[in-house]
Design an enzyme around this catalytic site. Structure first.
Site, PDB file in Angstrom:
ATOM      1  N   SER A  37       5.122 -11.504   5.985  1.00  0.00           N
ATOM      2  CA  SER A  37       3.858 -10.793   6.245  1.00  0.00           C
ATOM      3  C   SER A  37       2.915 -11.791   6.932  1.00  0.00           C
ATOM      4  CB  SER A  37       3.248 -10.287   4.924  1.00  0.00           C
ATOM      5  OG  SER A  37       2.856 -11.408   4.135  1.00  0.00           O
TER       6      SER A  37
ATOM      7  N   TYR B 273     -10.539   2.115   6.391  1.00  0.00           N
ATOM      8  CA  TYR B 273      -9.565   1.723   5.364  1.00  0.00           C
ATOM      9  C   TYR B 273     -10.153   0.696   4.397  1.00  0.00           C
ATOM     10  CZ  TYR B 273      -5.063   0.565   3.334  1.00  0.00           C
ATOM     11  OH  TYR B 273      -4.002   0.400   2.477  1.00  0.00           O
TER      12      TYR B 273
ATOM     13  N   SER C  44       0.782  -1.238   0.000  1.00  0.00           N
ATOM     14  CA  SER C  44       0.000   0.000   0.000  1.00  0.00           C
ATOM     15  C   SER C  44       0.808   1.279   0.000  1.00  0.00           C
ATOM     16  CB  SER C  44      -0.942   0.020   1.204  1.00  0.00           C
ATOM     17  OG  SER C  44      -1.917  -0.967   1.011  1.00  0.00           O
TER      18      SER C  44
HETATM   19  C1  LIG Z   1      -3.419  -1.507   6.742  1.00  0.00           C
HETATM   20  C2  LIG Z   1      -2.355  -2.404   6.117  1.00  0.00           C
HETATM   21  C3  LIG Z   1      -1.391  -2.966   7.157  1.00  0.00           C
HETATM   22  S1  LIG Z   1      -3.207  -3.706   5.236  1.00  0.00           S
HETATM   23  C4  LIG Z   1      -3.400  -2.766   3.796  1.00  0.00           C
HETATM   24  C5  LIG Z   1      -2.910  -3.343   2.483  1.00  0.00           C
HETATM   25  N1  LIG Z   1      -2.730  -4.739   2.369  1.00  0.00           N
HETATM   26  C6  LIG Z   1      -3.797  -5.552   2.191  1.00  0.00           C
HETATM   27  O1  LIG Z   1      -4.939  -5.159   2.233  1.00  0.00           O
HETATM   28  C7  LIG Z   1      -3.483  -7.019   2.002  1.00  0.00           C
HETATM   29  C8  LIG Z   1      -3.954  -7.749   3.211  1.00  0.00           C
HETATM   30  C9  LIG Z   1      -3.669  -9.214   3.079  1.00  0.00           C
HETATM   31  C10 LIG Z   1      -2.214  -9.480   3.219  1.00  0.00           C
HETATM   32  C11 LIG Z   1      -1.944 -10.782   3.943  1.00  0.00           C
HETATM   33  N2  LIG Z   1      -2.781 -10.956   5.130  1.00  0.00           N
HETATM   34  C12 LIG Z   1      -3.718 -11.932   5.204  1.00  0.00           C
HETATM   35  O2  LIG Z   1      -3.924 -12.713   4.288  1.00  0.00           O
HETATM   36  C13 LIG Z   1      -4.485 -12.007   6.484  1.00  0.00           C
HETATM   37  N3  LIG Z   1      -5.461 -13.096   6.455  1.00  0.00           N
HETATM   38  C14 LIG Z   1      -0.509 -10.737   4.381  1.00  0.00           C
HETATM   39  O3  LIG Z   1      -0.255 -10.318   5.523  1.00  0.00           O
HETATM   40  O4  LIG Z   1       0.345 -11.091   3.552  1.00  0.00           O
HETATM   41  C15 LIG Z   1      -1.683  -2.574   2.750  1.00  0.00           C
HETATM   42  O5  LIG Z   1      -0.601  -2.674   2.318  1.00  0.00           O
HETATM   43  N4  LIG Z   1      -2.227  -1.910   3.813  1.00  0.00           N
HETATM   44  C16 LIG Z   1      -1.546  -1.687   5.033  1.00  0.00           C
HETATM   45  C17 LIG Z   1      -1.457  -0.195   5.324  1.00  0.00           C
HETATM   46  O6  LIG Z   1      -2.086   0.553   4.574  1.00  0.00           O
HETATM   47  O7  LIG Z   1      -0.772   0.161   6.269  1.00  0.00           O
END
Ligand SMILES: CC1(C)S[C@@H]2[C@H](NC(=O)CCCC[C@H](NC(=O)C[NH3+])C(=O)[O-])C(=O)N2[C@H]1C(=O)[O-]
Length: 350
Positions: free
Chosen positions: A327, A160, A63
């Protein structure tokens, strides 16, 4: 006043802790306006070859992409192609069920539109495996969101949602008639000579020298999954850029230094809404206030295999980008927040 000297010992300690907590590799790079660079690296870019990680390694920035997308749109505002308070449906007729949703609502996560990744990745590894080689249209991602209830009325509080920056990508394409890749290239990558920054969607490979990213499964103790190869089509304008710590620092220094938009649009980018804790959200930009009272500006990134923090000071005088190559590991995500404290709060003067 002048910031304290970065605490490099503390920085190394944060990275070593991230490794102990499951990250194969971690690094942090600090760039100062006077050209001074400070670098801390721990662990490997590749678990098979054991090659050491370094600041020339490219990786998926998740992001942090949202700042690039917001910057392109704010340049279009400067070029009078759209206004922030216009309805999304004015530019993309019939896309949204509610014409009250404006461009500003979308860029500040106040549209109320459901984040389709919540259901897509409810089960981390199966969810990832189901989409890792898929190519979606931006419209398909928005349609996934519209199948779910909205989280609030347009213009209500911060909630978000990746859906917002998928719509932002549709706006860029509609208003320029070009691909996202062309717009990132022409407006940011080439002018700043970002040699490690790429938008290769829907290709799955990270060009050149790169760190491999390892996804932590939901089941405690399960083996890490190498998540390096993916289209990132689920993310696109919300999270599919590839970059490096050195390029991210160059970008943030230029942006907050006023070199990428007018002063008026940079001010619009910094009209803050509360985003929980010591955070606020502007337009594609987070503000974090640290323990020493210093506020820093940037974004975090979480994409399969990679956690990123990329933040700079008010006018871009000092920038920090940090990476951990795992992650779905909240402990590591929280630990890596410590790189901001070391970089901007430094040693507490005794
Ligand atoms: C708010 C956050 C941290 S999450 C949001 C966005 N990432 C996503 O929406 C992907 C989420 C799934 C990723 C996955 N997680 C899962 O599958 C959980 N079941 C992983 O950790 O690899 C990003 O990048 N943003 C960060 C931000 O904007 O700071």
């Amino acid at each position: 006043g002048a910031l304290p000297t970065p605490d490099l010992t503390g920085l190394r300690g944060v990275l070593r802790t991230a490794l102990k907590q499951g990250a194969p590799g971690a690094l942090a790079r600090i760039d100062h306006a006077d050209g001074t660079v400070r670098l801390a690296t721990e662990g490997v870019a590749d678990r098979k070859t054991r090659r050491a990680i370094g600041d020339a390694d490219r990786f998926r920035i998740g992001s942090v992409t949202k700042i690039f997308t917001a910057t392109v749109l704010l340049q279009l505002v400067d070029e009078k192609k759209l206004t922030l308070d216009s309805s999304v449906n004015r530019h993309l007729p019939g896309l949204l069920p509610d014409s009250r949703i404006t461009v500003r609502h979308v860029l500040s996560h106040r549209s109320g539109l459901y984040d389709y990744t919540n259901e897509m990745f409810a089960s981390t590894v199966p969810g990832f495996e189901a989409v890792r080689t898929k190519a979606f249209t931006l419209r398909q991602l928005v349609e996934r969101s519209l199948r779910r209830p909205r989280t609030g009325a347009p213009g209500a509080g911060y909630s978000y949602s990746n859906t917002n920056f998928v719509i932002a990508g549709m706006l860029v394409r509609k208003l320029t008639g070009h691909s996202l890749r062309t717009e990132y290239q022409q407006r940011i990558i080439e002018p700043l000579k970002l040699r490690d920054t790429f938008y290769v969607h829907p290709a799955t490979e990270i060009p050149g020298r790169h760190a491999r990213g390892y996804l932590t499964p939901d089941q405690a103790g399960a083996a890490l999954v190498d998540a390096t190869r993916q289209t990132a089509s689920w993310a696109q304008s919300a999270g599919a850029l590839i970059s490096s710590t050195r390029d991210l620092n160059t970008f943030l220094t230029a942006l907050l230094g006023g070199r990428l938009t007018s002063a008026a649009q940079l001010a619009q980018m910094q009209r803050w809404v509360p985003a929980g804790g010591s955070q606020a959200y502007g337009l594609g930009l987070r503000r974090r206030t640290l323990s020493c009272g210093v506020s820093v500006y940037g974004h975090t990134g979480a994409v399969q295999g990679y956690y990123t923090y990329a933040f700079t000071t008010k006018h871009g005088g000092r920038s920090l980008s940090a990476l951990a190559t795992t992650s779905n590991n909240g402990t590591v995500l929280n630990t890596m927040l410590g790189t901001l404290e070391s970089a901007f709060c430094g040693k507490r003067s005794k």
